[in-house]
Design a protein around this motif. Structure first.
Motif, PDB file in Angstrom:
ATOM      1  N   LEU A   1       0.771  -1.194  -0.082  1.00 34.65           N
ATOM      2  CA  LEU A   1      -0.123   0.019   0.098  1.00 34.65           C
ATOM      3  C   LEU A   1       0.858   1.350  -0.124  1.00 34.65           C
ATOM      4  CD1 LEU A   1      -2.993   0.948   0.317  1.00 34.65           C
ATOM      5  CD2 LEU A   1      -2.634   0.912   2.606  1.00 34.65           C
ATOM      6  N   LEU A   2       1.933   1.195   0.863  1.00 38.37           N
ATOM      7  CA  LEU A   2       2.811   2.411   0.875  1.00 38.37           C
ATOM      8  C   LEU A   2       3.641   2.484  -0.360  1.00 38.37           C
ATOM      9  CD1 LEU A   2       4.392   2.203   4.627  1.00 38.37           C
ATOM     10  CD2 LEU A   2       2.737   3.856   3.584  1.00 38.37           C
ATOM     11  N   TYR A   3       4.091   1.484  -0.935  1.00 44.75           N
ATOM     12  CA  TYR A   3       4.847   1.314  -2.329  1.00 44.75           C
ATOM     13  C   TYR A   3       3.882   1.736  -3.209  1.00 44.75           C
ATOM     14  CZ  TYR A   3       9.356  -0.813  -1.091  1.00 44.75           C
ATOM     15  OH  TYR A   3      10.445  -1.093  -0.767  1.00 44.75           O
ATOM     16  N   TYR A   4       2.895   1.658  -3.679  1.00 46.66           N
ATOM     17  CA  TYR A   4       2.290   1.653  -4.855  1.00 46.66           C
ATOM     18  C   TYR A   4       0.867   2.968  -4.496  1.00 46.66           C
ATOM     19  CZ  TYR A   4       3.947  -2.638  -6.093  1.00 46.66           C
ATOM     20  OH  TYR A   4       4.793  -3.691  -6.566  1.00 46.66           O
ATOM     21  N   ILE A   5       0.731   3.235  -3.710  1.00 42.84           N
ATOM     22  CA  ILE A   5      -0.172   4.404  -3.258  1.00 42.84           C
ATOM     23  C   ILE A   5       0.399   5.697  -2.573  1.00 42.84           C
ATOM     24  CG2 ILE A   5      -2.300   5.053  -2.299  1.00 42.84           C
ATOM     25  CD1 ILE A   5      -3.329   2.087  -2.416  1.00 42.84           C
ATOM     26  N   LEU A   6       0.689   5.523  -1.438  1.00 38.66           N
ATOM     27  CA  LEU A   6       1.234   6.563  -0.461  1.00 38.66           C
ATOM     28  C   LEU A   6       2.448   7.440  -0.976  1.00 38.66           C
ATOM     29  CD1 LEU A   6       0.914   8.353   2.138  1.00 38.66           C
ATOM     30  CD2 LEU A   6       2.044   6.704   3.145  1.00 38.66           C
ATOM     31  N   ILE A   7       3.678   6.561  -1.365  1.00 35.45           N
ATOM     32  CA  ILE A   7       4.940   7.000  -1.968  1.00 35.45           C
ATOM     33  C   ILE A   7       4.588   7.788  -3.323  1.00 35.45           C
ATOM     34  CG2 ILE A   7       7.107   6.669  -2.529  1.00 35.45           C
ATOM     35  CD1 ILE A   7       6.819   6.658   0.371  1.00 35.45           C
TER      36      ILE A   7
ATOM     37  N   VAL B   1       2.000   9.236  -4.294  1.00 29.18           N
ATOM     38  CA  VAL B   1       1.099  10.281  -4.248  1.00 29.18           C
ATOM     39  C   VAL B   1       1.958  11.393  -3.581  1.00 29.18           C
ATOM     40  CG1 VAL B   1      -0.672  11.351  -2.685  1.00 29.18           C
ATOM     41  CG2 VAL B   1      -1.373   8.945  -3.948  1.00 29.18           C
ATOM     42  N   ALA B   2       2.877  10.973  -2.782  1.00 24.87           N
ATOM     43  CA  ALA B   2       3.581  12.118  -2.097  1.00 24.87           C
ATOM     44  C   ALA B   2       4.587  12.806  -3.245  1.00 24.87           C
ATOM     45  CB  ALA B   2       4.289  11.321  -1.092  1.00 24.87           C
ATOM     46  N   ILE B   3       5.143  11.773  -4.115  1.00 22.87           N
ATOM     47  CA  ILE B   3       6.103  12.215  -5.348  1.00 22.87           C
ATOM     48  C   ILE B   3       5.044  13.049  -6.085  1.00 22.87           C
ATOM     49  CG2 ILE B   3       7.252  11.616  -7.118  1.00 22.87           C
ATOM     50  CD1 ILE B   3       8.172   9.170  -5.337  1.00 22.87           C
ATOM     51  N   ILE B   4       3.930  12.591  -6.427  1.00 22.59           N
ATOM     52  CA  ILE B   4       3.142  13.561  -7.311  1.00 22.59           C
ATOM     53  C   ILE B   4       2.787  14.834  -6.828  1.00 22.59           C
ATOM     54  CG2 ILE B   4       0.945  13.648  -8.652  1.00 22.59           C
ATOM     55  CD1 ILE B   4       1.035  10.591  -8.844  1.00 22.59           C
ATOM     56  N   LEU B   5       2.244  15.060  -5.482  1.00 21.07           N
ATOM     57  CA  LEU B   5       2.046  16.214  -5.184  1.00 21.07           C
ATOM     58  C   LEU B   5       3.403  17.194  -4.995  1.00 21.07           C
ATOM     59  CD1 LEU B   5      -0.413  15.015  -2.154  1.00 21.07           C
ATOM     60  CD2 LEU B   5      -0.924  16.099  -4.161  1.00 21.07           C
TER      61      LEU B   5
ATOM     62  N   THR C   1       9.316   8.807   5.442  1.00 22.11           N
ATOM     63  CA  THR C   1       9.838   9.613   3.948  1.00 22.11           C
ATOM     64  C   THR C   1       8.407  10.414   3.292  1.00 22.11           C
ATOM     65  OG1 THR C   1      11.561   7.846   3.843  1.00 22.11           O
ATOM     66  CG2 THR C   1      10.974   9.332   2.143  1.00 22.11           C
ATOM     67  N   ALA C   2       7.469   9.746   3.262  1.00 18.50           N
ATOM     68  CA  ALA C   2       6.154  10.281   2.628  1.00 18.50           C
ATOM     69  C   ALA C   2       5.797  11.573   3.696  1.00 18.50           C
ATOM     70  CB  ALA C   2       5.207   9.425   2.486  1.00 18.50           C
ATOM     71  N   ILE C   3       5.843  11.412   4.546  1.00 16.92           N
ATOM     72  CA  ILE C   3       5.556  12.728   5.583  1.00 16.92           C
ATOM     73  C   ILE C   3       6.555  13.618   5.314  1.00 16.92           C
ATOM     74  CG2 ILE C   3       5.305  13.461   7.774  1.00 16.92           C
ATOM     75  CD1 ILE C   3       4.238  10.692   8.551  1.00 16.92           C
ATOM     76  N   PHE C   4       7.866  13.460   5.180  1.00 16.32           N
ATOM     77  CA  PHE C   4       8.920  14.413   5.153  1.00 16.32           C
ATOM     78  C   PHE C   4       8.756  15.042   3.673  1.00 16.32           C
ATOM     79  CE2 PHE C   4      13.332  15.161   3.163  1.00 16.32           C
ATOM     80  CZ  PHE C   4      13.511  15.933   4.120  1.00 16.32           C
ATOM     81  N   THR C   5       8.560  14.342   2.659  1.00 15.92           N
ATOM     82  CA  THR C   5       8.442  14.714   1.514  1.00 15.92           C
ATOM     83  C   THR C   5       7.233  15.805   1.240  1.00 15.92           C
ATOM     84  OG1 THR C   5       9.219  12.739   0.585  1.00 15.92           O
ATOM     85  CG2 THR C   5       7.857  14.158  -0.907  1.00 15.92           C
ATOM     86  N   LEU C   6       6.197  15.589   2.090  1.00 13.75           N
ATOM     87  CA  LEU C   6       4.946  16.513   1.845  1.00 13.75           C
ATOM     88  C   LEU C   6       5.082  17.441   2.921  1.00 13.75           C
ATOM     89  CD1 LEU C   6       2.036  13.857   1.176  1.00 13.75           C
ATOM     90  CD2 LEU C   6       3.248  15.202  -0.465  1.00 13.75           C
ATOM     91  N   ASN C   7       5.992  17.820   3.704  1.00 12.46           N
ATOM     92  CA  ASN C   7       6.398  18.795   4.597  1.00 12.46           C
ATOM     93  C   ASN C   7       6.109  20.087   3.896  1.00 12.46           C
ATOM     94  OD1 ASN C   7       8.262  21.071   5.848  1.00 12.46           O
ATOM     95  ND2 ASN C   7       7.605  19.676   7.329  1.00 12.46           N
TER      96      ASN C   7
END
Length: 199
Positions: A6-12, A14-18, A117-123
Motif C-alpha cells: 500500500l505504501l509502495y504503490y499508493i502513499l509514496i 501520491v507524495a511524489i506526485i504532490l 519519508t512520505a511525510i517528510f516529502t510532503l512537509n
C-alpha cells in the motif's frame, strides 16, 4: 494488499506526485534572496569578491557556501538562474533519499521508513522552498546527511559536513555542542554499562 505494498504503490507515488505538482507551479518563481545570491555569484565570478555592488564588499547573504557554488556556472557561462533552481531541486531529491536511509537506520521496520519519508516529502516548508534557487534544500540535505553519519558512527566525516553546514546556514553552529554533548553522554553511558558487565 499488504501495508508495505500500500505504501509502495499508493502513499509514496501520491507524495511524489504532490511534490512534483508543487514544483511545476514554481517553474519561474524565485524569491528576492535568490536574486541577491545570483548578484553576489556574478560579482565573485567577475573577480569583484563578495559584493552586491561591484567594488563594494559587503556581507548581505546568509549562505557563503551556496553563493560560491552559484558562482561556478557564472564562470562557465551557464545560466546561473536555472542552475540555482535545478541544483536546489537536485538537493531536495537527495535529501529525500538520505532521509529514507536515515529512517531505515532508526526504524528497523520496513513500513515506518516509507511512511516517514512520505511525510517528510510532503512537509509544507520543504515543498515551499524547493526549486526556488535558495540554499534551503541544500541545507536540509546536509542536516539529514549529518544525522545519518552520526547514527552510522562516521564522526570524522560528520563533523566535516557540519563545518560545511555552518558555511551554508549560520545557525549550524548550534548542532556542534549538541552532537558533542550527545556523543560524550553516549560514550559515557556505554562505558558505564561495560563496567557493570565486568563487575
Amino acid at each position: 494488499m499488504k501495508n508495505k505494498e500500500l505504501l509502495y504503490y499508493i502513499l509514496i507515488p501520491v507524495a511524489i506526485i504532490l511534490f512534483g505538482i508543487s514544483i511545476f507551479q514554481k517553474t519561474y518563481y524565485a524569491p528576492d534572496d535568490t536574486y541577491i545570491y545570483l548578484q553576489y555569484a556574478k560579482n565573485i565570478a567577475s573577480g569583484n569578491g563578495f559584493s552586491f555592488n561591484p567594488g563594494e564588499e559587503s556581507y548581505g547573504l546568509t549562505s557563503p557556501l551556496w553563493v560560491l557554488l552559484l558562482s561556478l556556472p557564472a564562470m562557465l557561462g551557464i545560466n546561473a538562474f536555472w542552475f540555482s533552481k535545478f541544483a536546489d531541486l537536485f538537493c531536495a531529491f537527495i535529501a529525500i533519499l538520505l532521509f529514507y536511509r536515515l529512517a531505515s537506520v532508526i526504524f528497523k521496520d520496513e513500513i515506518l521508513p516509507l511512511a516517514a519519508t512520505a511525510i517528510f516529502t510532503l512537509n509544507a516548508w520543504f515543498i515551499r522552498w524547493a526549486f526556488t534557487g535558495m540554499e534551503t534544500s541544500f541545507a536540509v540535505m546536509m542536516v539529514v546527511l549529518i544525522f545519518l553519519l552520526y547514527f552510522r558512527g562516521r564522526f570524522s566525516l560528520m563533523f566535516f559536513i557540519l563545518g560545511l553546514f555552518y558555511l551554508t546556514r549560520p545557525e549550524g553552529f548550534v548542532l556542534v555542542p549538541v552532537f558533542l554533548l550527545t556523543h560524550f553522554l553516549t560514550y559515557y553511558f556505554l562505558s558505564l554499562r561495560h563496567v557493570y558487565f565486568l563487575v
